[in-house]
Design an enzyme around this catalytic site. Structure first.
Site, PDB file in Angstrom:
ATOM      1  N   GLU A  92      -2.658  -1.662  -5.240  1.00  0.00           N
ATOM      2  CA  GLU A  92      -3.972  -1.116  -5.529  1.00  0.00           C
ATOM      3  C   GLU A  92      -3.875  -0.253  -6.779  1.00  0.00           C
ATOM      4  O   GLU A  92      -2.913   0.501  -6.943  1.00  0.00           O
ATOM      5  CB  GLU A  92      -4.448  -0.276  -4.340  1.00  0.00           C
ATOM      6  CG  GLU A  92      -5.923   0.000  -4.349  1.00  0.00           C
ATOM      7  CD  GLU A  92      -6.375   0.587  -3.027  1.00  0.00           C
ATOM      8  OE1 GLU A  92      -6.957  -0.157  -2.226  1.00  0.00           O
ATOM      9  OE2 GLU A  92      -6.131   1.788  -2.801  1.00  0.00           O
TER      10      GLU A  92
ATOM     11  N   ASP B 234      -1.999   0.915   7.001  1.00  0.00           N
ATOM     12  CA  ASP B 234      -1.349   0.719   5.698  1.00  0.00           C
ATOM     13  C   ASP B 234      -0.857  -0.723   5.551  1.00  0.00           C
ATOM     14  O   ASP B 234      -0.899  -1.290   4.460  1.00  0.00           O
ATOM     15  CB  ASP B 234      -0.173   1.689   5.539  1.00  0.00           C
ATOM     16  CG  ASP B 234      -0.571   3.115   5.823  1.00  0.00           C
ATOM     17  OD1 ASP B 234      -1.003   3.811   4.887  1.00  0.00           O
ATOM     18  OD2 ASP B 234      -0.475   3.521   6.993  1.00  0.00           O
TER      19      ASP B 234
ATOM     20  N   ASP C 122       0.875  -1.167   0.000  1.00  0.00           N
ATOM     21  CA  ASP C 122       0.000   0.000   0.000  1.00  0.00           C
ATOM     22  C   ASP C 122       0.917   1.222   0.000  1.00  0.00           C
ATOM     23  O   ASP C 122       1.395   1.655   1.046  1.00  0.00           O
ATOM     24  CB  ASP C 122      -0.895  -0.012   1.240  1.00  0.00           C
ATOM     25  CG  ASP C 122      -1.837   1.177   1.282  1.00  0.00           C
ATOM     26  OD1 ASP C 122      -2.220   1.689   0.203  1.00  0.00           O
ATOM     27  OD2 ASP C 122      -2.194   1.598   2.394  1.00  0.00           O
TER      28      ASP C 122
END
Length: 184
Positions: free
Chosen positions: A86, A159, A26
């Protein structure tokens, strides 16, 4: 280069084995979360998680170099089969979107340097894979990550939990594709 680490499995030693190992990341300029998840007989196991933090007062190129260096070290140490990120999304804050994009680039370069493929997933797909609902909140995702990996407590920072969710999503996607191929 120091990297803040989270907990390894608290109830038993970190699993080894031959199951597929995925590094979820992340990315962020201030905090880049990471999580390593391995397929094991009967499910998934958390190998390690944590965060790479950078100092806001440092020049951006030094902060990006720190992220790149830390990810390069993680890739060399654990040798995952894949990196899950992502997909970028349009943010309201353009400055923030650029910083995240630069951190993503540092991660992708580290993966490319290690010869590890990168797979990207939309946020709703990650939430769907982990929580069963594509619009779940952070707390719901953290709890589902905890449950799926059998952790005693939810991973922190958030995170790192998001990074573990990305790894879980990639493994779920891989299983779904394999099942579809078997049916074809």
């Amino acid at each position: 280069m120091a990297v803040e680490t989270g907990n390894r499995r608290e109830d038993r030693p970190s699993p080894g084995g031959t199951g597929l190992l995925v590094l979820g990341v992340d990315p962020g300029l201030n905090v880049t979360g990471y999580g390593l998840v391995r397929e094991v007989p009967g499910g998934l196991a958390c190998v390690a998680y944590g965060a790479v933090r950078t100092a806001a007062g440092q020049p951006r190129e030094r902060r990006l170099a720190r992220i790149h260096g830390a990810l390069t070290a993680l890739l060399a140490e654990h040798r995952p089969a894949a990196v899950a990120l992502e997909e970028p999304f349009v943010a309201v804050n353009v400055r923030s979107a650029f910083a995240i994009g630069e951190a993503r680039a540092a991660v992708m370069l580290a993966a490319a340097g290690a010869g590890v493929p990168v797979y990207q997933y939309p946020p709703a797909t990650v939430k769907q894979a982990v929580a069963g609902y594509g619009r779940g909140g952070k707390a719901q995702v953290q709890e589902m990550v905890r449950l799926q990996l059998g952790l005693a407590s939810a991973p922190h920072p958030a995170d790192a939990a998001d990074a573990l969710a990305l790894a879980i999503c990639h493994l779920a996607h891989r299983r779904a594709v394999a099942a579809e191929e078997r049916r074809a």
